[in-house]
Design an enzyme around this catalytic site. Structure first.
Site, short mmCIF file in Angstrom:
data_model
loop_
_atom_site.label_atom_id
_atom_site.label_comp_id
_atom_site.label_asym_id
_atom_site.label_seq_id
_atom_site.Cartn_x
_atom_site.Cartn_y
_atom_site.Cartn_z
CG HIS A 166 56.71 10.09 30.61
ND1 HIS A 166 57.78 11.68 30.31
CD2 HIS A 166 56.25 10.08 31.98
CE1 HIS A 166 57.46 12.15 30.91
NE2 HIS A 166 56.62 11.56 32.14
CB CYS A 271 59.05 16.04 25.76
SG CYS A 271 59.60 14.32 25.84
C1 CIR Z 1 61.14 14.97 33.92
O1 CIR Z 1 61.15 14.44 34.73
O2 CIR Z 1 59.64 15.21 33.85
C2 CIR Z 1 61.46 15.80 32.69
N1 CIR Z 1 62.89 16.32 32.97
C3 CIR Z 1 61.55 15.19 30.60
C4 CIR Z 1 60.02 15.26 30.49
C5 CIR Z 1 60.58 14.21 29.78
N2 CIR Z 1 58.99 14.79 28.67
C6 CIR Z 1 58.81 13.67 28.32
O3 CIR Z 1 59.15 12.35 27.56
N3 CIR Z 1 57.51 13.82 27.59
#
Ligand code: CIR
Length: 284
Positions: A166, A271
């Site tokens: 992201h 997150c």
């Molecule tokens: C994913 O790959 O979607 C999750 N394992 C990690 C999400 C992390 N979220 C973020 O950076 N906002």
């Protein structure tokens, strides 16, 4: 004041999406990290309430609520998550945001967007063009937020993020006194240039961009006058100590949080929470 949404970790967290599956994830350790995170946020004097949403075993990544919605000035844009395996996460989040009085705008395919790609810096909104967020998602967000009553019009920019999960995996906005914190990597510099170009193109004062040695540590969470930072990277710890010294007298608190297990799931500090401002939208 803020209400903060968080969500418990499911036991299925070991099956979360991640770039590299080589390291074992210890769910108990991850739970402890998450509890400390929630405790630290709860003790912020500007946090009026923390709402914890129960986990869902069918959604291994459900703890990462930031990706589920973008909340700004009384509007909550509910994401069409970029990863199909995460799409069932959003309905309980939308329900709580609606109960909190947010105007709900629900995104649908072909638009996709993860909240981790959305970085709001005052009236500037940067949206990562990543494997999770597409142009249609960007347009839906822009139209939804532009429709919110706001004293200053928002300006939007779609930022290419080819090599990170992201946008906020490599850069975050730490508030007016600090500016942006970007990963000290080639991609961090490319994104930082894009952001500076956005400001100069609009004849706005150039923001400060500081480069953080470890990419994950470039993601900080700011709540009012507190900056929460990743404290388990020795080189970046020096960076934050120096930053703290530099900002002495500006009344900013720094709180270190270690989250190595969460990092194995490609996650950083922002997150695991959604901030809902109970007054006019918070601009730090
Ligand atoms: C994913 O790959 O979607 C999750 N394992 C990690 C999400 C992390 N979220 C973020 O950076 N906002």
């Amino acid at each position: 004041m803020f209400t903060v949404l968080v969500r418990n970790l499911p036991k299925s967290f070991t099956r979360c999406l991640r770039e590299s599956k080589s390291e074992h994830i210890d769910v108990v350790k991850a739970e402890v990290e998450h509890q400390l995170y929630v405790k630290a946020i709860s003790s912020n004097e500007r946090v009026f309430k923390v709402i914890t949403i129960p986990s869902d075993e069918a959604c291994p990544d459900c703890v990462f609520v930031e990706d589920n919605a973008v909340v700004y000035n009384g509007t909550a844009v509910i994401s069409m998550m970029g990863a199909p395996s995460r799409r069932d996460e959003v309905s309980p989040i939308a329900k709580v945001l609606s109960q909190l009085g947010q105007k709900i705008k629900t995104m649908s395919l072909p638009a996709t967007l993860d909240g981790g790609d959305v970085m709001i810096a005052g009236e500037h909104v940067f949206v990562g063009c990543s494997s999770r967020t597409n142009y249609e998602g960007f347009v839906f967000l822009r139209e939804s937020l532009q429709a919110t009553p706001s004293s200053t019009p928002l300006s939007f920019s779609f930022v290419p993020v080819p090599d990170a999960l992201h946008l906020k995996s490599i850069i975050s906005y730490a508030g007016k006194e600090v500016g942006f914190l970007a990963a000290d990597t080639e991609q961090g510099r490319v994104v930082a240039n894009h952001i500076q170009h956005h400001y100069s193109h609009r004849h706005c004062t150039q923001p400060t961009v500081r480069f953080v040695p470890d990419a994950t540590a470039a993601n900080v969470l700011r709540i009012f006058d507190t900056i929460y930072f990743a404290s388990h990277f020795p080189r970046s710890q020096d960076f934050f100590q120096n930053l703290q010294k530099e900002l002495r007298g500006k009344q900013i608190n720094f709180v270190g949080l270690a989250s190595p297990e969460m990092n194995k799931a490609d996650a950083a500090l922002t997150c695991c929470s959604i901030l809902v401002s109970t007054g006019p939208s918070a601009t730090f």
